[in-house]
Design an enzyme around this catalytic site. Structure first.
Site, mmCIF file in Angstrom:
data_model
loop_
_atom_site.group_PDB
_atom_site.id
_atom_site.type_symbol
_atom_site.label_atom_id
_atom_site.label_comp_id
_atom_site.label_asym_id
_atom_site.label_seq_id
_atom_site.Cartn_x
_atom_site.Cartn_y
_atom_site.Cartn_z
ATOM 1 N N GLY A 51 -5.962 -4.373 8.738
ATOM 2 C CA GLY A 51 -6.724 -5.146 7.773
ATOM 3 C C GLY A 51 -7.759 -4.355 6.995
ATOM 4 N NE ARG A 89 -1.578 -7.631 -1.976
ATOM 5 C CZ ARG A 89 -2.758 -7.343 -2.505
ATOM 6 N NH1 ARG A 89 -2.832 -6.708 -3.664
ATOM 7 N NH2 ARG A 89 -3.869 -7.678 -1.893
ATOM 8 C CB CYS A 113 11.041 -18.748 -16.261
ATOM 9 S SG CYS A 113 12.288 -17.815 -17.125
ATOM 10 C CD GLU A 123 -1.520 -3.851 15.476
ATOM 11 O OE1 GLU A 123 -0.735 -3.926 16.414
ATOM 12 O OE2 GLU A 123 -1.999 -4.860 14.905
ATOM 13 C CE1 TYR A 167 1.587 -6.483 4.185
ATOM 14 C CE2 TYR A 167 -0.337 -5.310 3.391
ATOM 15 C CZ TYR A 167 0.433 -5.786 4.438
ATOM 16 O OH TYR A 167 0.049 -5.546 5.730
HETATM 17 C C1 LIG Z 1 -0.557 -7.524 8.740
HETATM 18 C C2 LIG Z 1 -0.950 -6.965 10.043
HETATM 19 C C3 LIG Z 1 -1.447 -5.666 10.127
HETATM 20 C C4 LIG Z 1 -1.657 -4.788 8.922
HETATM 21 O O1 LIG Z 1 -2.586 -5.282 8.038
HETATM 22 P P1 LIG Z 1 -3.090 -4.359 6.824
HETATM 23 O O2 LIG Z 1 -3.966 -5.247 6.036
HETATM 24 O O3 LIG Z 1 -1.884 -3.930 6.069
HETATM 25 O O4 LIG Z 1 -3.799 -3.196 7.447
HETATM 26 C C5 LIG Z 1 -1.754 -5.166 11.367
HETATM 27 N N1 LIG Z 1 -1.581 -5.913 12.491
HETATM 28 C C6 LIG Z 1 -1.095 -7.177 12.437
HETATM 29 C C7 LIG Z 1 -0.930 -7.929 13.694
HETATM 30 C C8 LIG Z 1 -0.785 -7.738 11.220
HETATM 31 O O5 LIG Z 1 -0.329 -8.992 11.184
#
Ligand SMILES: *Cc1c(COP(=O)(O)O)cnc(C)c1O
Length: 463
Positions: free
Chosen positions: A278, A360, A391, A320, A421
């Protein structure tokens, strides 16, 4: 961040009815290195180059729209994350941001692990030769077939997201005669977006098992009681495009509190916590993301401090990042098709892609930048909205931005920071053909995901 409407220069001095944009950059020809991948620059003729190749050549060879991914930047970001977290932590790249077999090979070579959240992502990872133990399997409703596949392959961990899944995975693991390593995804009551986070007592969302009402503690109890499972830790993921570390602080505190409760009740110190992804990137010049080493230090300080307070051994941390690795490494190249100046409003610039290659903006009002990249221009800035060819009046790629007033059909414009994304969420709306992803490195460009063709469309349509 708050962004104020700002007089947009003489051409549009009386325009500003609505909008969410800043003043035009002093010189529209200057590419802000914050939003462009690392090898992007302008050549002597003023054309943008990436990996040493000019966009006109790329457009000629690969067509538009297309995504161009700066491979050396991607690899450098992987290394920066791995180095920042060091040997006592694990970095999992979130494959849903963008996944292909080439990407999997780069991750493998740069020492990262991978998050997948579907059978398709798992297949891609395994096919590209990533050892299964470096894969984590996520998702709030993994099918039985997907779980079977993950267990058979021997994935390093499955992140359990519901009580049903705890039982499902345990049964499948037992049937295969293995103890599956698992984490439990908890909802910590924190929602973080960009510069704000909200801490709440309960959670109203589909992911995870709530901490607040003792559900997470019950999930731990059940997971520990089942032979098919080896519970290695707890997982939390609090949002996306986050700049403020305060949300992680609350989340880590709550997760560590659960680990302390687990120790008190079961005499077990779970060895790992995963703080999710995130982390934010710069989509426009106003975004100031932190470097991986700052993030690593902040997260490890928080966890260490909370564990000391709870008298727990500090667990191994994993993170992550998806967007923070791939997002900044690619741009989308478009050709300008039509230009409609709406007097007193703004100029609509239509490109040869749109919401099918970047959903997005339509989906959640994302902000992007844009630049004229086939040449430079000394013309004054004009306020534009870059729109697609679909459209749908919500088919907007860049809501408010400035491009030179002499923009003309046939010019190439590029939207930076589209690595995450965009291709992974691309659609065939209007039977659009999804654009290719071209990896560029050291003067060489190669297609890693090819452009869809009309034959591809007809092949799925079995008549
Ligand atoms: C989407 C997600 C991420 C990655 O989020 P980013 O915003 O791309 O860093 C990591 N862990 C989980 C569980 C997610 O659902």
């Amino acid at each position: 961040m708050s962004r104020s409407a700002h007089p947009a220069g003489p051409r549009h001095a009386d325009v500003l009815t609505e909008g969410h944009y800043s003043a035009p950059a002093a010189d529209l020809n200057v590419l802000d290195e914050k939003v462009w991948s690392r090898t992007v620059t302008r050549d002597a003729d003023g054309a943008l180059t990436v990996g040493g190749i000019a966009v006109a050549r790329l457009a000629e060879e690969f067509g538009t729209p297309a995504y161009f991914l700066d491979e050396s930047d991607f690899r450098a970001r992987c290394r920066a994350w791995a180095d920042a977290f060091g040997p006592d932590a694990d970095v999992f790249y979130a494959g849903k941001a963008f996944l292909s077999r080439a990407v999997v090979r780069w991750l493998k070579e740069e020492g990262l692990n991978l998050d997948v959240c579907s059978g398709g992502e798992l297949t891609t990872a395994l096919d590209a030769g990533l050892p299964a133990e470096r894969i984590a399997f996520h998702g709030n409703n993994k099918t039985v077939a997907e779980i079977e596949r993950a267990v058979e392959a021997g994935v390093g961990r499955i992140v359990l997201d519901s009580f049903q899944e705890i039982v499902r995975v345990a049964h499948i693991a037992q049937r295969h005669g293995v103890r599956q390593r698992v984490q439990i995804r908890v909802t910590v009551g924190v929602e973080a977006h960009t510069h704000e986070f909200i801490a709440t007592a309960h959670e109203d969302q589909k992911f995870g098992i709530a901490l607040a009402d003792g559900q997470a503690a019950e999930a731990v109890r059940r997971a520990l009681s089942l032979d098919g499972l080896e519970l290695i830790g707890v997982h939390s993921h609090i949002g996306s495009q986050i700049f403020d570390m305060a949300g992680f602080e609350v989340s880590a505190r709550r997760v560590v509190q659960l680990l302390a409760e687990v120790r008190d009740e079961h005499g077990v110190e779970l060895p790992e916590i995963d703080l999710g992804g995130g982390l934010g990137i710069a989509y426009t010049s106003e975004d100031d993301p932190r470097e991986p080493h700052e993030i690593a230090k902040a997260l490890s300080d928080i966890v260490t401090r909370e564990c000391e307070a709870a008298k727990l051994r500090t667990p191994r941390i994993s993170v992550e990042p998806g967007r923070a690795i791939v997002g900044p490494t690619a741009f989308t190249l478009y050709e300008v098709g039509t230009i409609k100046p709406l007097e007193g409003l703004r100029t609509y610039v239509s490109v040869d892609g749109g919401m099918s290659d970047n959903i997005r903006t339509a989906l959640y009002d994302a902000e992007y930048s844009v630049a004229l990249v086939s040449r430079t221009s000394d013309a004054e800035p004009m306020l534009v909205r870059v729109v697609g060819k679909h459209c749908e009046s919500g088919d907007i790629v860049v809501k408010d931005a400035f491009l030179p007033a002499d923009l003309a059909p046939g010019d190439l414009i590029a939207v930076p920071a589209t690595g995450a994304y965009c291709r992974s969420m691309a659609s065939n709306y209007n039977h659009a053909l999804r654009p290719p992803v071209v990896a560029v490195r050291d003067g060489e460009a190669r297609v890693i995901v090819r452009r869809e063709t009309e034959e591809d469309l007809l092949r799925l349509d079995v008549g």
